[in-house]
Design a protein around this motif. Structure first.
Motif, PDB file in Angstrom:
ATOM      1  N   SER A   1       0.988  -1.155   0.062  1.00 20.59           N
ATOM      2  CA  SER A   1      -0.007  -0.126   0.077  1.00 20.59           C
ATOM      3  C   SER A   1       0.932   1.197  -0.110  1.00 20.59           C
ATOM      4  O   SER A   1       1.965   1.192   0.715  1.00 20.59           O
ATOM      5  CB  SER A   1      -0.907   0.005   1.108  1.00 20.59           C
ATOM      6  N   ILE A   2       0.323   2.405  -0.609  1.00 24.44           N
ATOM      7  CA  ILE A   2       0.878   3.672  -0.575  1.00 24.44           C
ATOM      8  C   ILE A   2       0.169   4.563   0.075  1.00 24.44           C
ATOM      9  O   ILE A   2      -1.043   4.687  -0.104  1.00 24.44           O
ATOM     10  CB  ILE A   2       1.118   3.988  -2.200  1.00 24.44           C
ATOM     11  N   HIS A   3       0.941   5.498   0.773  1.00 26.08           N
ATOM     12  CA  HIS A   3       0.213   6.239   1.721  1.00 26.08           C
ATOM     13  C   HIS A   3       0.543   7.695   1.503  1.00 26.08           C
ATOM     14  O   HIS A   3       1.553   8.394   1.986  1.00 26.08           O
ATOM     15  CB  HIS A   3       0.535   5.875   3.185  1.00 26.08           C
ATOM     16  N   LEU A   4      -0.556   8.528   0.863  1.00 26.75           N
ATOM     17  CA  LEU A   4      -0.235   9.774   0.128  1.00 26.75           C
ATOM     18  C   LEU A   4      -1.066  10.846   0.735  1.00 26.75           C
ATOM     19  O   LEU A   4      -2.415  10.994   0.501  1.00 26.75           O
ATOM     20  CB  LEU A   4      -0.582   9.580  -1.225  1.00 26.75           C
ATOM     21  N   PRO A   5      -0.378  11.674   1.382  1.00 24.96           N
ATOM     22  CA  PRO A   5      -1.164  13.064   1.530  1.00 24.96           C
ATOM     23  C   PRO A   5      -1.027  13.869   0.387  1.00 24.96           C
ATOM     24  O   PRO A   5      -0.091  14.068  -0.087  1.00 24.96           O
ATOM     25  CB  PRO A   5      -0.423  13.643   2.889  1.00 24.96           C
ATOM     26  N   PHE A   6      -2.063  14.370  -0.013  1.00 20.70           N
ATOM     27  CA  PHE A   6      -2.397  15.462  -1.424  1.00 20.70           C
ATOM     28  C   PHE A   6      -2.474  16.852  -0.571  1.00 20.70           C
ATOM     29  O   PHE A   6      -3.433  17.232  -0.118  1.00 20.70           O
ATOM     30  CB  PHE A   6      -3.277  15.074  -1.972  1.00 20.70           C
TER      31      PHE A   6
END
Length: 522
Positions: A267-272
């Motif tokens: 899984s990739i954990h991205l704040p935009f």
């Protein structure tokens, strides 16, 4: 001397002792790899003292402000058991605070590098270490091309982009939601998207994340494709998850993360982060917030299943302070990407950041200037997984056929850039200067003939002819050449073979799942 050299060159060509340079522009077979193993060091922008300050600000965010979790009491219970301070906000929301060092301790079980298997084992990728993986753009509701303009994406467009990615030697990963297929119901389209990646590509891919049950479907389809035992022991799929900035993780996201982690998948954990809107507009503050949100999101995977693959991520963007509109491909977020690379290395975690970002509405000079600024920062940061490597236009609202081709070609150049160059007696080339002596050209020297096929990256798209030749051939610009190229690529595309029984089993699973629910269009 010159005629003797030319005779040797002709004999060498006739003998077949060295393969001929391909007549196909941009072929570059010496650079075809399942993923890039970088041979140049990432760029360290900040010194130790500045990095410590950013990490301290991250710790303050987590300890003093906290992260709000919504609609997922099971996840809250996991963090409470691990030592988080939990304060109710409402019946369905909780504020969690974390003592400095707690989240870093949890992340120690996350792998620094892992393999994502492809159905073609030769195309499996490494994520982490010295590896760099390019994947197409992700998430656009619209598509555009020079012929039909901007329109809502369809499943046909989605399949086309999977085929274009599969056909490019410069992309390594099939990606995920390359565009939204808006002609299929929202609650069913994930099945068609995952199937398209499986059927029309033999590279790794991303699964659905828009609901926990859709994440579960994605994993179950992988069990059909790879076999349940393989899925239990290896990473074969990843989900790309966004936090809800600032400082919120909603239940759909956390439950989806848990689905992937429980199955041992990535899984990739991205704040935009849009500077000035959902994060501080200064890059130091944005980096601190991005680190805090991504670390906590990654930590959930280790609470669910220690050792499951997790990728730290950062999507930093600026804003036009006159209009409030997002701006992409600007220099400040590019600097932020460099810093996020340093912070990820200090955590010993894989990183996803940046890509070919642009707010241009056409595949023009603005598009490529902004994309180059952003993409170069990604490769210089040491990022391991670079989503949005091809096709990003219109501030991510549109996926462009022409820009996909233009970006893919630039990804080829990045292969050469990240390969660096060797220094030895052969590459120093003194013999090339000595062979004919001062004042003589080097076209026919042994050194030139030995290296000419592999010395330089050859673009598949650029026009490097003299002006007069270009003018006589119709003055065709890069976007028009890309328009021709994507059509030729789709015309010549051949799907990688798939076992018929597997294909039928996937189609049967999709049909049963679709029959079990009514269409939902929002």
């Amino acid at each position: 001397m010159q005629s003797e050299t030319q005779d040797r060159a002709r004999r060498r060509r006739r003998s077949g002792s060295k393969p001929q340079r391909s007549g196909v522009p941009g072929h570059n077979p010496q650079m075809h790899v399942p993923y890039i193993t970088r041979k140049i060091a990432p760029y360290d922008l900040l010194g130790e003292e500045s990095l410590i300050q950013i990490e301290a600000a991250c710790d303050r965010i987590l300890a003093e402000i906290g992260i709000e979790f919504r609609d997922d009491p099971e996840t809250v219970a996991l963090f409470r058991k691990a030592g988080a301070e939990v304060s109710p906000v409402s019946e369905t929301a909780w504020n969690l605070r974390f003592e400095p060092g707690m989240i870093r301790d949890i992340l120690k079980t996350a792998p620094a590098c892992f393999t994502q298997l492809a159905r073609n084992p030769a195309k499996s990728v490494e994520i982490g270490g010295d590896a760099t993986v390019f994947a197409p753009s992700y998430g656009s509701p619209f598509v555009m091309d020079l012929d039909e303009g901007r329109r809502y994406g369809t499943i046909q467009d989605f399949e086309n982009f999977v085929k274009l990615a599969q056909s490019s030697p410069w992309l390594h990963h099939s990606g995920g939601t390359i565009c939204e297929p808006t002609d299929i119901a929202v609650n069913k389209r994930h099945l068609d998207m995952v199937y398209a990646h499986m059927r029309y590509s033999d590279r790794p891919f991303l699964g659905s994340i828009t609901a926990p049950e859709r994440a579960a479907d994605s994993i179950e389809m992988c069990r059909i494709l790879f076999g349940a035992d393989v899925v239990d022991q290896h990473c074969v799929i990843m989900g790309n998850f966004n936090t809800t900035s600032p400082l919120v993780l909603d239940g759909v996201t956390t439950q989806g993360i848990s689905e992937y982690a429980a199955a041992g998948q990535g899984s990739i954990h991205l704040p935009f982060l849009l500077g000035g809107a959902v994060s501080p507009l200064t890059m130091a503050g944005a980096c601190a917030q991005s680190l805090a949100e991504s670390m906590v999101s990654c930590a959930l995977t280790q609470l669910v299943r220690p050792g499951s693959p997790a990728v730290l991520a950062a999507f930093l963007s600026s804003m036009s302070l006159r209009s409030g509109s997002p701006t992409f491909g600007t220099p400040e977020p590019a600097l932020g990407s460099l810093v996020m690379g340093q912070l990820a290395r200090r955590l010993n975690m894989p990183l996803r950041c940046a890509g070919s970002f642009s707010t241009s509405k056409r595949p023009d000079a603005q598009a490529m200037q902004q994309s180059m600024m952003s993409m170069m920062s990604a490769v210089q940061s040491g990022a391991h997984y670079i989503l949005h490597s091809a096709g990003f236009l219109d501030g991510l609202l549109s996926m462009s056929y022409e820009k996909f081709i233009m970006d893919s070609d630039m990804c080829g150049a990045m292969h050469a850039y990240l390969n660096g160059f060797e220094v030895n007696q052969d590459t120093l080339g003194v013999e090339a200067l000595a062979q004919n002596g001062p004042g003589e050209h080097l076209f026919g020297t042994d050194h030139t003939l030995r290296h000419y096929e592999t010395a330089y990256w050859d673009s598949a798209l650029n026009d490097d002819q003299p002006f007069e030749t270009w003018d006589e051939q119709g003055s065709v610009d890069a976007a028009a050449r890309a328009n021709t190229r994507w059509k030729e690529t789709l015309r010549d595309y051949e799907a990688p073979p798939m076992d018929i029984a597997t294909q039928e089993a996937l189609q049967d699973y999709m049909a049963r799942k679709k029959a079990s629910m009514i269409d939902m269009w929002y």
